[in-house]
Design a protein around this motif. Sequence first.
Motif, PDB file in Angstrom:
ATOM      1  N   UNK A   1       0.896  -1.205   0.131  1.00 55.35           N
ATOM      2  CA  UNK A   1      -0.137   0.166  -0.020  1.00 55.35           C
ATOM      3  C   UNK A   1       1.016   1.182   0.134  1.00 55.35           C
ATOM      4  N   UNK A   2       0.510   2.060  -1.047  1.00 54.56           N
ATOM      5  CA  UNK A   2       1.346   3.396  -0.995  1.00 54.56           C
ATOM      6  C   UNK A   2       2.677   3.602  -1.054  1.00 54.56           C
ATOM      7  N   UNK A   3       3.526   4.664  -0.815  1.00 53.35           N
ATOM      8  CA  UNK A   3       4.861   4.528  -0.688  1.00 53.35           C
ATOM      9  C   UNK A   3       5.495   5.659   0.316  1.00 53.35           C
ATOM     10  N   UNK A   4       6.404   5.544   0.627  1.00 54.00           N
ATOM     11  CA  UNK A   4       6.854   6.669   1.708  1.00 54.00           C
ATOM     12  C   UNK A   4       8.258   7.442   1.024  1.00 54.00           C
ATOM     13  N   UNK A   5       8.809   8.424   1.578  1.00 52.17           N
ATOM     14  CA  UNK A   5       9.477   8.935   1.061  1.00 52.17           C
ATOM     15  C   UNK A   5      11.016   8.441   0.507  1.00 52.17           C
ATOM     16  N   UNK A   6      11.122   7.136   1.362  1.00 51.76           N
ATOM     17  CA  UNK A   6      12.532   6.287   0.581  1.00 51.76           C
ATOM     18  C   UNK A   6      11.905   5.801  -0.615  1.00 51.76           C
ATOM     19  N   UNK A   7      10.863   5.638  -0.972  1.00 44.88           N
ATOM     20  CA  UNK A   7      10.470   5.198  -2.359  1.00 44.88           C
ATOM     21  C   UNK A   7      10.708   6.102  -3.469  1.00 44.88           C
ATOM     22  N   UNK A   8      10.092   7.521  -3.160  1.00 43.38           N
ATOM     23  CA  UNK A   8      10.625   8.728  -3.696  1.00 43.38           C
ATOM     24  C   UNK A   8      11.936   8.958  -3.897  1.00 43.38           C
ATOM     25  N   UNK A   9      12.546   8.922  -3.165  1.00 42.24           N
ATOM     26  CA  UNK A   9      14.065   8.986  -3.197  1.00 42.24           C
ATOM     27  C   UNK A   9      15.129   8.161  -4.040  1.00 42.24           C
ATOM     28  N   UNK A  10      14.485   6.635  -3.857  1.00 39.64           N
ATOM     29  CA  UNK A  10      15.260   5.723  -4.653  1.00 39.64           C
ATOM     30  C   UNK A  10      14.624   5.809  -6.137  1.00 39.64           C
ATOM     31  N   UNK A  11      13.306   6.323  -6.369  1.00 35.73           N
ATOM     32  CA  UNK A  11      13.016   6.508  -7.579  1.00 35.73           C
ATOM     33  C   UNK A  11      13.954   7.659  -8.389  1.00 35.73           C
ATOM     34  N   UNK A  12      14.109   8.566  -7.454  1.00 28.89           N
ATOM     35  CA  UNK A  12      15.048   9.720  -8.265  1.00 28.89           C
ATOM     36  C   UNK A  12      16.581   9.044  -8.584  1.00 28.89           C
ATOM     37  N   UNK A  13      16.920   8.279  -7.570  1.00 23.85           N
ATOM     38  CA  UNK A  13      18.291   7.662  -7.892  1.00 23.85           C
ATOM     39  C   UNK A  13      18.051   6.784  -9.066  1.00 23.85           C
ATOM     40  N   UNK A  14      16.938   6.170  -9.233  1.00 22.08           N
ATOM     41  CA  UNK A  14      16.905   5.121 -10.472  1.00 22.08           C
ATOM     42  C   UNK A  14      16.715   5.853 -11.755  1.00 22.08           C
ATOM     43  N   UNK A  15      16.020   6.943 -11.946  1.00 18.12           N
ATOM     44  CA  UNK A  15      15.811   7.762 -12.941  1.00 18.12           C
ATOM     45  C   UNK A  15      17.028   8.244 -13.399  1.00 18.12           C
ATOM     46  N   UNK A  16      18.143   8.951 -12.171  1.00 20.60           N
ATOM     47  CA  UNK A  16      19.187   9.598 -12.579  1.00 20.60           C
ATOM     48  C   UNK A  16      20.158   8.378 -13.254  1.00 20.60           C
ATOM     49  N   UNK A  17      20.155   7.387 -12.831  1.00 17.54           N
ATOM     50  CA  UNK A  17      21.061   6.263 -13.471  1.00 17.54           C
ATOM     51  C   UNK A  17      20.439   5.294 -14.508  1.00 17.54           C
ATOM     52  N   UNK A  18      19.437   5.036 -14.285  1.00 25.50           N
ATOM     53  CA  UNK A  18      18.971   4.288 -15.381  1.00 25.50           C
ATOM     54  C   UNK A  18      17.840   4.627 -16.580  1.00 25.50           C
ATOM     55  N   UNK A  19      17.652   6.009 -16.405  1.00 27.35           N
ATOM     56  CA  UNK A  19      16.778   6.407 -17.705  1.00 27.35           C
ATOM     57  C   UNK A  19      17.153   6.378 -18.940  1.00 27.35           C
ATOM     58  N   UNK A  20      18.429   6.571 -19.126  1.00 28.34           N
ATOM     59  CA  UNK A  20      18.910   6.201 -20.341  1.00 28.34           C
ATOM     60  C   UNK A  20      18.821   5.048 -21.030  1.00 28.34           C
ATOM     61  N   UNK A  21      18.786   4.065 -20.175  1.00 22.61           N
ATOM     62  CA  UNK A  21      18.156   2.553 -20.520  1.00 22.61           C
ATOM     63  C   UNK A  21      16.645   2.325 -20.744  1.00 22.61           C
ATOM     64  N   UNK A  22      15.986   2.778 -19.713  1.00 27.68           N
ATOM     65  CA  UNK A  22      14.529   2.620 -19.854  1.00 27.68           C
ATOM     66  C   UNK A  22      13.711   3.493 -20.585  1.00 27.68           C
ATOM     67  N   UNK A  23      14.117   4.921 -20.549  1.00 19.60           N
ATOM     68  CA  UNK A  23      13.515   5.996 -20.992  1.00 19.60           C
ATOM     69  C   UNK A  23      12.016   5.933 -20.695  1.00 19.60           C
TER      70      UNK A  23
END
Lengths: 372, 372, 372, 372
Positions: C311-333
């Motif tokens: 259920x839902x998400x907390x700040x840690x998930x938002x934070x990790x989402x940002x890290x993931x986008x910064x690192x992997x968005x070039x691959x996933x777009x």
Amino acid sequence: MDTAAAAVIPRPGAPIEIRRYSLPALEPGSVLLKVLASEVCGTDVHLWHGRLDGVPYPLIPGHVSVGEVVDLRDPVADVEGQPIRVGDRVTFLDVHRTCHRCWYCLVAKASTRCPHRRVYGITYGAEEAPGLAGGWAEYLYLRPDTRILPLAPGVSPDIWIGGGCGLTTAVHAIELAGIRLGDRVLIQGSGPVGLSACALALLSGAGWVGVIGAPELRLQAAQRIGADWTLNVLETTPEERVRAVRNACAGRGPDIVIEASGNPEAIREGCAMARDAGRYVIVGQYTDNGEVTLNPHHLINRKHLEIRGCWGSDFSHVYRAMEILARFDQRIQWSSLITRRYSLQEASTALADVEARHAVKAVIQPHPDQGS
Amino acid sequence: MDTAAAAVIPRPGAPIEIRRYSLPALEPGSVLLKVLASEVCGTDVHLWHGRLDGVPYPLIPGHVSVGEVVDLRDPVADVEGQPIRVGDRVTFLDVHRTCHRCWYCLVAKASTRCPHRRVYGITYGAEEAPGLAGGWAEYLYLRPDTRILPLAPGVSPDIWIGGGCGLTTAVHAIELAGIRLGDRVLIQGSGPVGLSACALALLSGAGWVGVIGAPELRLQAAQRIGADWTLNVLETTPEERVRAVRNACAGRGPDIVIEASGNPEAIREGCAMARDAGRYVIVGQYTDNGEVTLNPHHLINRKHLEIRGCWGSDFSHVYRAMEILARFDQRIQWSSLITRRYSLQEASTALADVEARHAVKAVIQPHPDQGS
Amino acid sequence: MDTAAAAVIPRPGAPIEIRRYSLPALEPGSVLLKVLASEVCGTDVHLWHGRLDGVPYPLIPGHVSVGEVVDLRDPVADVEGQPIRVGDRVTFLDVHRTCHRCWYCLVAKASTRCPHRRVYGITYGAEEAPGLAGGWAEYLYLRPDTRILPLAPGVSPDIWIGGGCGLTTAVHAIELAGIRLGDRVLIQGSGPVGLSACALALLSGAGWVGVIGAPELRLQAAQRIGADWTLNVLETTPEERVRAVRNACAGRGPDIVIEASGNPEAIREGCAMARDAGRYVIVGQYTDNGEVTLNPHHLINRKHLEIRGCWGSDFSHVYRAMEILARFDQRIQWSSLITRRYSLQEASTALADVEARHAVKAVIQPHPDQGS
Amino acid sequence: MDTAAAAVIPRPGAPIEIRRYSLPALEPGSVLLKVLASEVCGTDVHLWHGRLDGVPYPLIPGHVSVGEVVDLRDPVADVEGQPIRVGDRVTFLDVHRTCHRCWYCLVAKASTRCPHRRVYGITYGAEEAPGLAGGWAEYLYLRPDTRILPLAPGVSPDIWIGGGCGLTTAVHAIELAGIRLGDRVLIQGSGPVGLSACALALLSGAGWVGVIGAPELRLQAAQRIGADWTLNVLETTPEERVRAVRNACAGRGPDIVIEASGNPEAIREGCAMARDAGRYVIVGQYTDNGEVTLNPHHLINRKHLEIRGCWGSDFSHVYRAMEILARFDQRIQWSSLITRRYSLQEASTALADVEARHAVKAVIQPHPDQGS
């Protein structure tokens, strides 16, 4: 063909000799392999120098090997229940005779601590019947109940040995590391375990992977694999390394540190590097290289640090290693870690090269004309 | 009543003085407690000697306290949302101002490592406004956002303080220990943390609980609580202790070892005692007592040992401690750990008794006529 | 600038209206954002139809948004303690006022179940002072104590919104999934949560990732991201899907199944698909879409299945989402998931497109001339 | 003695018959037991009615048994490596031939799902050589590789059978429950599994344990064991039960619910009872009793509920059960759960009594004169 040549360590410290052994008569459930490739790993150097207790010399080394099935006695099946057939290219779990009856196997479920386990190439002497229990030989005899794994499509003997013992060990270490997407991971050590741990951390979605090691050849391998950051351990002091790692990780240090160096002193550094409430996997202290002195208040208690010692591997790690190679080798190219191939006759040279770290990974090919 | 007497450490090493302070004007969300009992714990001895960094002297010690609410400014509620009222007997989490905004609070979810946390009786100086931030005083001022917990029915101030800091710390350690029914558990140390860890291991269904410590007074307390086995650390060598523990645990050693001794040397022993693939919780190294030297090959890696450093406690541990006392105190009788009660004027004696281990647990009662 | 236009749902079922609101006076700790992009997610369709309980209409929707800081009142800092400044491009945790005082926050450590939490764009009515609490507006007012996160270098507003609510939810689901290298993972559903779960499973080193969903547009997106296998739910029966998935996974089924479909019937299928002793994460049942009937003997007990509701998400998930986008968005777009951009005036069209599944992801751009 | 009488189910639904079988010739590693006691459990009722698939009739039931070793062929050792001797009183893991070779054993490490496992008293037909593979017989033949466990000192056959299949199953369920000190635990069902789960929850330090079941006889047993709260399922509606449980648990519901009822409908209730972010262990759905309908939004997703299906038990659970009985039986008195003892000739009566719930636990004593 009724005998096989093998490279033998006659006794600790003595030069490798080539000896010939009769091929054993096959028992039900056994397999005879024509060895295509067998790894020369750091453990073999230790075996050569007699640094492991209870090893029965003379010894045919070679615990991680790939071979072609040339004979077998039914029933022999893989983990999916599929029969193994003559002509199959296979590898196997070098740890043999985990008993499934003792307290460690059944209650603690820690089969890597089973006291009855034996290991091909390490705990079976060359003269213990039925013989041919190490991979540095033209033929290898797999006793009944050995856990056999066919090479997956696309995984050549070279790829499997490129991963080898270091990869299966790293699979176990990564399991204990519990990496989450975006975690920062620091690897201490750039040998085969460290480089595979680097690769697996990247494949697990780490947000940053750093490697501390030497020599440059190995750090370049780490970079090629995709490490975000490397540091040469020979050109830095412990204080510089701790500071550099923490700076590279938001000033806090990595979420996870994996020790794969074999140097006891690395442990004090690793504790100091990890962020508070982080995790530290110690996998590199495979032999007794002495003691380490550390301050438990600062490095364990106050840091709320979790430390996980990692010993050996079981079949699940070998199995996962195969899945990983089948899927990701195109990206990581484990076979590129193989620096050189050696004939049985060149086994001494191979050991010397591994000891001197001239090779990231050395491979014995008992039938040099056989492609890999 | 507009001033309160307090026992004050003027500076490291100096004798305790009784000083009087004005009662603060209450801010919204704050509470004024009449202190019924405040613990004298080993940390207070360290504070007296100036062994903790960054402590703002002069200091009113006393981080674990029970009081009666004599005034408050709304809104003040407990964790269930129930309003706190004048006359309630309450305790509180001494760790204050955990920020819920920083990386450690929000991402690592390791609030015991929040850099913004403050601690009543330790990090608030006696002269820092609004004052009265330690329990060794007639009155204690709880600032807004302090996590307050009413004493559960049947839990007297004596019972709470009998558990005290040692119990909440042990609740955290037991959480990390992950005891399963029938596990063998060895506790190193027989101080308040060790004795509570012994009690909690028994309450968790351990199959065997042993305690190593001293002096006899404390080992007798362990036996009374129900320890299956005790050993006097002063009358044995490390080798004897390791051998005795392993013998008492099927020759393999305990499934779980909990270090609560404060002695760095205990860590080498604890690693040696734990069974292979066991778990080791290190909770006792609260202050810097120096280093330990150990062999990581034998004691961590080859043993496949898991080590968990444990730092501090959070509100969940205080809450669980209250539930545990309400349910199990009749069996364990934590208040029997209180060796002696002291007035504010006797605070120096109390510290000396704790330091000399004449007391298992010492309690300051600023209003000695108030029953507990 | 002293008023802001906003797209408003006046009451359930009514057409979206554009209304103007005064900009609030800033309290200490608050921030005024110029909205660059705000997501239109499935929840907004539910809000439009009045399917969520307790929502205070009229409502400015938009819970996941990116904006440029145009004004603030100190102190406002990010999770690293760095001050937020005018001109920064930021996002924030839409869940606000998690209390850190209640039993769920402090004892259960399940802040997504905190009863005091409020959510921007969902539980703050348009007329509740100080207003502007939804992202479908020219300006958005972030109240004190909102957890703010600057966009990482390389992460544009488009990339963040391309991930959006679905990505942060998927980060939470993947955390519960506990994927290990080589695991087979099946995703039920190809909406924003399902597609992000597919991406994250791949990034976590899954050995095989399959997606069941519709329409083809979305399955193509899954393939582009790297899914190994897709199946159109509209063209198959439940029995066919279960059989097809099991066949694709060694005849045993996936190690892990993640439900992100929103369809209760999917749960019976998901249980049937997972391998014995596997894990099933249920994240898609965000609204009440009715019941499911299943046989617990066959689908839970006998399978030794583990099911984790998310259920839902907390700040840690938002934070990790940002890290993931910064690192992997070039691959996933992730930004390629954005099918179309809409002005505030086109909000009704955006909702209709999402409801009809014409858009994988729709974005409101209140200042259409602002690049993203 | 060269034949043994046995109670046999000739075919589903037929009356039990007494038949005589020859004693098998012992293979190396096998053991002949004189049966002292064998449990009549709910599964045996299902076997009688033919409710389990693939059972080879005629069948000698009796999967949990205690016997005295009257003959053996070396080597036979217990888990500590100690030889088993004639005269020893032993029990054993009824699950036999877990293969340690298949994917479930080696990779998933889920040996309770090994497809090669066989079970004494369930999957070995009476006429399958070498025979005598069920406990309802004068003698029982333990094939090579059966995991044998001597009764611990103080654990009589009565005590072991008093725990029996229900206790080992409950040990597994409690392991999955992960109870922490002070947790509130609700047990659905008051049969042998439910009552043992109640006992184990109490022994694990639960802060409150409630049991819902019937008839009164069993609820009284729960109270005698120490349950804090019981409720008769026959006298209440589902809504009343959910409300009563939540009220008894701070209005939130239990931290952990364990289903041991066998009734599919119980699952909807159990989900509704558990607190948000709680855990639900489903262990009672051992046979197919039909389906349950539930709302996944309200009962799984939004609750952030974790559900763990529990199937069977392995040797570690049998071993822990023995440790638990040795330590805690004086407190729990498992043998008091035995309502009545039956001779082989009374086996039909025993089954009828268990089916009618006249007995909490029924025991077959093939040699009624043998004390227990």
